[in-house]
Each structure stands twice: as structure tokens, then as C-alpha cells.
Design an enzyme around this catalytic site. Structure first.
Site, mmCIF file in Angstrom:
data_model
loop_
_atom_site.group_PDB
_atom_site.id
_atom_site.type_symbol
_atom_site.label_atom_id
_atom_site.label_comp_id
_atom_site.label_asym_id
_atom_site.label_seq_id
_atom_site.Cartn_x
_atom_site.Cartn_y
_atom_site.Cartn_z
ATOM 1 N N ASP A 188 -6.947 4.411 10.912
ATOM 2 C CA ASP A 188 -6.526 3.700 9.696
ATOM 3 C C ASP A 188 -7.673 3.833 8.707
ATOM 4 O OD1 ASP A 188 -4.902 2.285 8.036
ATOM 5 O OD2 ASP A 188 -4.654 0.570 9.370
ATOM 6 N N ARG A 197 7.242 0.195 1.683
ATOM 7 C CA ARG A 197 7.106 -0.896 2.634
ATOM 8 C C ARG A 197 5.923 -1.789 2.274
ATOM 9 N NH1 ARG A 197 5.952 4.050 4.258
ATOM 10 N NH2 ARG A 197 4.187 4.569 5.599
ATOM 11 N N ARG A 239 -8.720 -8.475 10.891
ATOM 12 C CA ARG A 239 -8.844 -9.569 9.920
ATOM 13 C C ARG A 239 -9.779 -10.658 10.444
ATOM 14 N NH1 ARG A 239 -2.949 -8.642 9.479
ATOM 15 N NH2 ARG A 239 -2.801 -6.973 7.935
ATOM 16 N N ASP A 286 -11.044 -0.072 13.903
ATOM 17 C CA ASP A 286 -11.375 -0.155 12.474
ATOM 18 C C ASP A 286 -12.847 -0.490 12.274
ATOM 19 O OD1 ASP A 286 -8.784 0.410 11.665
ATOM 20 O OD2 ASP A 286 -8.187 -1.699 11.613
ATOM 21 N N CYS A 328 -10.624 -8.089 16.031
ATOM 22 C CA CYS A 328 -9.558 -8.209 15.034
ATOM 23 C C CYS A 328 -9.932 -7.565 13.694
ATOM 24 C CB CYS A 328 -9.221 -9.676 14.816
ATOM 25 S SG CYS A 328 -7.887 -9.943 13.626
ATOM 26 N N CYS A 358 -8.722 -12.430 18.867
ATOM 27 C CA CYS A 358 -9.276 -11.245 19.502
ATOM 28 C C CYS A 358 -10.608 -10.902 18.859
ATOM 29 C CB CYS A 358 -8.306 -10.068 19.366
ATOM 30 S SG CYS A 358 -6.669 -10.395 20.051
ATOM 31 N N ARG A 407 0.825 -1.209 0.000
ATOM 32 C CA ARG A 407 0.000 0.000 0.000
ATOM 33 C C ARG A 407 0.859 1.259 0.000
ATOM 34 N NH1 ARG A 407 -4.111 -0.297 4.489
ATOM 35 N NH2 ARG A 407 -5.247 -1.397 2.858
ATOM 36 N N TYR A 408 1.886 1.266 0.841
ATOM 37 C CA TYR A 408 2.745 2.434 0.956
ATOM 38 C C TYR A 408 3.945 2.297 0.005
ATOM 39 C CZ TYR A 408 0.080 3.114 5.260
ATOM 40 O OH TYR A 408 -0.933 3.275 6.178
ATOM 41 N N LYS A 418 -2.745 5.181 7.282
ATOM 42 C CA LYS A 418 -2.865 5.680 8.657
ATOM 43 C C LYS A 418 -2.829 7.199 8.694
ATOM 44 C CE LYS A 418 -0.678 1.489 10.390
ATOM 45 N NZ LYS A 418 -0.601 0.871 9.046
ATOM 46 N N CYS A 468 -3.275 -17.524 15.269
ATOM 47 C CA CYS A 468 -2.998 -16.648 16.404
ATOM 48 C C CYS A 468 -3.055 -17.487 17.678
ATOM 49 C CB CYS A 468 -4.026 -15.521 16.503
ATOM 50 S SG CYS A 468 -3.886 -14.264 15.214
#
Length: 362
Positions: A322, A109, A127, A285, A125, A122, A105-106, A328, A118
């Protein structure tokens, strides 16, 4: 592979006690424990058919009562199924996926997803749509991502994510890191992990021995509540910090968990005490199934204003949104800059005291 202490779907033992003069007691399953604490098991089972449940034994042991800040992060809630406002992929990660498991995206990076597992799923999350639905990300897919990085010399920074990268074996991590370090234009490798909070026993001298071979290596960790920092997690953080790995935290602002400014201050101070630099506080998010965790922007401002000036600057992270597909965005409380023109800026400090800052005469 390391020994996993994770608990999933009530099939794994949680508590097993024995002594020389007593026969071993039958282990208590996660379902039995949650039911004993007052959990609605029909509701939990209904939700986890849509969004899987997995809780590490370490994190489960931190729960003091139903509905406390630890419970809310780990145990499915019917509210997850009543969110008709948000979407599965609010950050448009699919749009920026160049090869399977690699998001570019950036400009300089990329994010490389090296694990679909995981230590705990969570409930908030980003995702939520994908984590826990595949046994494990194939190494061959990871190699495709690494080949993409080799072919893009503008990429100087690689963030390993998932799932949790530390759910790969030491040997697999060694291979992944070695391959990335062999690329001349990759300057920095970062690992995003919640393992020190939810499964600190995974952080071992053997793991650290692998990681420290590949400096400059950074780790971004997820801690959401002060109770997550205890002797076990402190031991894990010490091992990582003593290995020369710079540690940062990325905390999500969560309603009813850490949106009390005093709670957040305690968390930030405990992180700094353990050599973890608070990096970001994220507004939640817009993920389908997490609306009940979201706070207002003002709640974020209240937290930052409570930190600024009231504790050391090391404890004050950036407040971040975000944005959907846009990256961000740092958000500053509006109270500090009151007015500006060609001659001066009118500013306020954390006490509300007002000052003028003259612009230079050019």
C-alpha cells in the site's frame, strides 16, 4: 448493545471460575496475567500511555507464552517507542479525507470509518495514531459521510472500516447499512473486521440477520496466524458464510509472527477450509511504531513462491504494497518471467522449470 468481553488497561476481569462446592475465585486481571507470563509491566505501562492497549479475553486466552505470535500482536513492546523512521499517517489518509471519517482515494469507491473502537488494538495497526482515542465515532459524523456518497454518483463501492464496524450495535449497523442501501448508485458494501479472530462471540444470529438484509455485502477479515482459527472463530465464520456473505482475508506479513512460509501456508489453508478466500497479503505499512514488524520484500516473495504450486490456487493471495498516498500495488515475484521480447516470453514455473511462450504473429 452486545456484551463486550474486552479487556483494557487491566481494569476488566479475565478469569472467573466457580463451582457448587467452592466459593468464587477472585478474577485475574489482564495485568496479573501478563505479569505471570513474564511481561515487563513497567514497559507495557510506558508504551500504552502513547499507544493504548486493549486485548479481548478471547485473544488473551490464545497466548501460550511471552513473545509468541499471539503475544506480539497484542501486548505493547518498547520497540514501538524507538521507531524514528516511519510516520503516523504513511498512506496520506488525511489528504484524501473529504469529510470527517470519509476517505475518497480511488475513482469509484470510498472508505467510511464508522467506528473508532476495536475489540483489540493490534500493535501493527495502520491507524495506530488514532484508534482508541475517542469513545466512539458519532453517528452524526457517519451521516455526513453518507451524504457525501449520495452526492457523488461515481461511488459504487463503499468499504466500512474504522476501528471495527462490528463494534457498533446491531441497531446502529442496521441504520448505517439501510441508509447506504437507499443510495441507487451504491452497488457493493464491504465491511472490514477483525472481530471473527479477536472477539468471535460478537458474531451472533441476530447480527447475521441484520447483515444479510443488505446483499451484495462482502466482508474482508484479518487473520494473522493459524492459531487464531479455532472452534470459536470457525463458528463465527460459519454463521457469516451460511448467510451468503462472501468472506475474504487481508493478512499483514509480520516479522516473527507469520513470515515463515510454512506458517503462512497453514493459515491460508485453514482460511479456505472455513470458506474465507485469501485476498491480500500486505507488506507492513510504514507506520510510526511498527518498524520492528516489517519484513523485506524478499520475505514476501518467499511466501508467495512457497504457496504457488504447492497448494491450491484458492490459497494464493495477491502480495500488496500500500504505497504512501498512491494506493495498492500488486507485487509479483520476479522469478516467473525470465525474459521477454517481440517473439517470445521465457517463463519459469514453481519447480524452476523453464518454458518459452511464443507471442502471436501480428
Amino acid at each position: 448493545m452486545f456484551d463486550s468481553a474486552s479487556i483494557s488497561s487491566g481494569k476488566t476481569d479475565f478469569i472467573a471460575e466457580s463451582s457448587d462446592d467452592k466459593p468464587p475465585q477472585r478474577a485475574e486481571t489482564v495485568h496479573e496475567l501478563l505479569a505471570r507470563l513474564g511481561g515487563d509491566m513497567e514497559e507495557i505501562d510506558r508504551v500504552k500511555k502513547v499507544y493504548p492497549m486493549k486485548i479481548s479475553s478471547h485473544f488473551l486466552a490464545l497466548i501460550q507464552e511471552k513473545g509468541d505470535p499471539i503475544w506480539k500482536q497484542a501486548v505493547p513492546s518498547a520497540e514501538e517507542l524507538s521507531d524514528f523512521r516511519n510516520v503516523a499517517d504513511p498512506l496520506s489518509e488525511g489528504r484524501d479525507t473529504k469529510v470527517p471519517g470519509l476517505i475518497h482515494r480511488y475513482p469509484d469507491r470510498v472508505l467510511l470509518m464508522v467506528s473508532s473502537k476495536c475489540a483489540m488494538y493490534c500493535r501493527f495497526c495502520t491507524r495506530k495514531r488514532s484508534v482508541g482515542r475517542v469513545e466512539q465515532t458519532p453517528m452524526q459524523q457517519i451521516f455526513q459521510g453518507i451524504d457525501y456518497i449520495r452526492g457523488h454518483p461515481e461511488v459504487r463501492d463503499v468499504l466500512l472500516s474504522g476501528g471495527d464496524p462490528l463494534l457498533r450495535s446491531n441497531r446502529e449497523l442496521d441504520i448505517i447499512l439501510r441508509e447506504l442501501r437507499s443510495i441507487p448508485h451504491v452497488e457493493i458494501i464491504r465491511i472490514g473486521s477483525r472481530v471473527p479472530s479477536v472477539m468471535p462471540e460478537r458474531v451472533t444470529p441476530r447480527l447475521v440477520k441484520v447483515l444479510k438484509k443488505y446483499h451484495p455485502l462482502y466482508m474482508n477479515l484479518h487473520f494473522e496466524h493459524p492459531r487464531e482459527i479455532n472452534p470459536d472463530s470457525e463458528r463465527a465464520l460459519k454463521l457469516l458464510a451460511d448467510a451468503g456473505i462472501p468472506l475474504g482475508s487481508q493478512t499483514v506479513l509480520l516479522r516473527g509472527i507469520n513470515d515463515d512460509p510454512e506458517v503462512m501456508k497453514e493459515l491460508m489453508q485453514k482460511l479456505v477450509k472455513n470458506r474465507v478466500r485469501p485476498y491480500y497479503i500486505y507488506l507492513c505499512d510504514l507506520v510510526k511504531g511498527v518498524e520492528h514488524f516489517r519484513t523485506t520484500l524478499q520475505a514476501g516473495f518467499d511466501v508467495i513462491c512457497h504457496l504457488q504450486g504447492h497448494t491450491s490456487g484458492l490459497c494464493v493471495p495477491h502480495l500488496i504494497i500500500d504505497s504512501p498516498g498512491g494506493g495498492k500495488i500488486p507485487i509479483l515475484p520476479p522469478d516467473y518471467l525470465l525474459a521477454t521480447d517481440e517473439e517470445k516470453a521465457v517463463i519459469s514455473n514453481y519447480k524452476g522449470e523453464v518454458y518459452e511462450y511464443p507471442n502471436p504473429r501480428i
